[in-house]
Motif scaffolding. Sequence first.
Motif: not given
Length: 737
Positions: A212-214, A227-230, A360-363
């Motif tokens: 993810d590039n944000t 995925r973003p927002d999922a 969304e899970g852990i980043h």
Amino acid sequence: MHSSLDQSEMSRDASPRDLIDFEVSGIEIGNGSLDAREWINSDGSVTEYVLRDELIQINVTFTQAGTSSQPSAANGKLEIWHPVGHKVIEWSVNMTLSGLQSYRAEFYWTPNAAHSQLDDNGHLVGGIILRGVIDGGLADDNPDNDNLDREMPVAIWNDHMENGLCGDVDGDNVVDCPNQLSYGNPMWVSAGYDDDGSLSDYPDSYGHWRMDNTSSEIGERHWRISRPDAEYASNRHDLLWWGWLTPFDTCDDTGHGFGYGTLDNTVSALYANNFCRIKMRGFDYISLQMVTNAWGSMGAGDQIRMEANSANAEYFNYTSQQLSTSGDWSQLVWNMTDVHPSGDYTLAFRFDSDSSYASEGIHIDGFIMFGIQRIPEYTLDVECDDPLPNAYIVIPADPRPPSLYCNIHNNGYVDITLRLYTEVSNKSWMYGGPLRIDSNHPSDHDNNVVSKTIKALESMDTWFNLTIPDGATVQELAWYVHIGDGITNFTKHTMEFPVDVTASYSAYLTQKTLQNPAVTLLPATSGSVVMTLKNTGNQVATWNLGATFADNRWGASNLKWFNETGVEVTSIEMRINDKFELNAQLTAPDQITPGTYAVTLLASGRAPANFQTEWTIHVEVPIDHQLSLVPEIREMLAPADSALRWIEIQMVNDGNAEEAFDLSLSADWRLGLYLNAEQTLGIDPFGGDTSILLMFPMPYGIENETYQIWVHATSQIDPSYQRSVQLLLTVPETYLV
């Protein structure tokens, strides 16, 4: 190496008398292209660090801080030291500076061993030592500022996690890992697995890890599992492996410093490129810490963990950490020091989910490894109790010979053995084995010992012992101690001590054949004990022979000394190292009771020999049984008239112990004989006596005959000892009316 010369105003004032004062005024790391990395400590301070196997630039500034306007020459050095005490490398530069001039030298070096650690407060500590040294010779008026040290932590790895490989698992034709692939560089590779550990079917075979590039914490990208927002997928077992791609069929180290890896054929087939998992070797480090950044949460029953997989897996669970759910990154440290410390293992971020609630899970972002790496080099700290110091004054056959105690500390990060050796300069001393080493080796104690293992950063107690030979002449000699590597015997530490042997009188009296008791004697009997007397001093001396007795019933009259030819002697003259055999003849006193008696044999020096040697022996005096049975008559003539008669028998104990006796008869039963007692009371030794009566009832009808009668007395102390006396009874023809 590069250098530059600067004329600058010093920040401190030089003393007027310091015309020439060279100093090392600064050590810096990096430049515009080779900058050091920065670690922000928990208190906000910054500690610079570098990476293992990465080229760095080190800038050392040398200054002539004195006031002299005349140029002066000096030699400057940069030394790099490992904390175990091993010098890794050094460079030197020459310079000529006037007062307040500086010289900046640039050096380039690639660290090959990690040395960094986070303390309990989150501060980065440890590091290779950068040491600047300046030598201005005798002209330098101030030596106190000639050295400057700086610790430089060296990390194992720092990965922004920008380089990865994953698939289009969601089928949206968007590349989730937009990297240009390269060989040999550590990276992160995603793969998906089923419950049984086999690779999932396409497209889940790629796993759900993606970039993810944000809002990344470090660099442009970070990793997530959705995925973003999922929400993340259910029933998944996806791993993000740490390793590298290779065009070869082997996993040799490509220069990253982690050594050979493990070829993963399944992941290799998935991405059509050979993939090697990195193998961390726990035994290569004495401490190891992993730093990552994370935020987010997982549904109940789901988790993200870092997996260290060997024969069994150990984990760092991100799900159980207190993480922000709104995008604020938390820095997390996993202390891996005790994770498979004696084995090797692979690393992967592991995502597991069930079929229930998801989020969304852990980043995850950023991956730093700090560690203190074991190196083969080591040094020792040797602390000894040399008491004088540095000199020993001894005498021949010294009863308190020198014993040098040393605590030997292994400063290294590896287990070692040491070869311990000691000798004296007078080689003639060595023939008798006078040197002894006591270490952690349980059975080797001569003067050349290879120790058992000394663990990293642990110590061994050692004693170097010197025995002074008998008759050693007055002399000065050197005592050497050498400590070397147990395998190569390369010198690690040496010591030398002067030993002075002074004039001394001494002797040693000993029993030639050790036995206890030395001799067994009955009262008034004699026996000899062979003794050896040696003049152990380094002077001619005469020795008077004698003894002391623990019991006053023994005295000088009970001992005589005889030489080897049988001549009685009371003293003996001896030269240096003379050794004679002597017979100590002991005679037990006439009236001595049973027991063990200590006799201390003496050899006392005659002036000026003020010395006495002694040896204690034990004389055993056993019980001497000597009983006499003395009847008043031995023959009796008596008719069978039923008239009672008796014979008195006196019992005399000529032995050396009080004794009681059991009494018995052997005779024709028809006589009806009996004794007036079945046993005696204790009879005093040395002539004590008592009496018993043999009773003759002379019943009617005894035939006319001469009868043999035996009276027996049996010792109650030793039933094997028995004395008997024979008597005769004659019964005539008896006519009664």
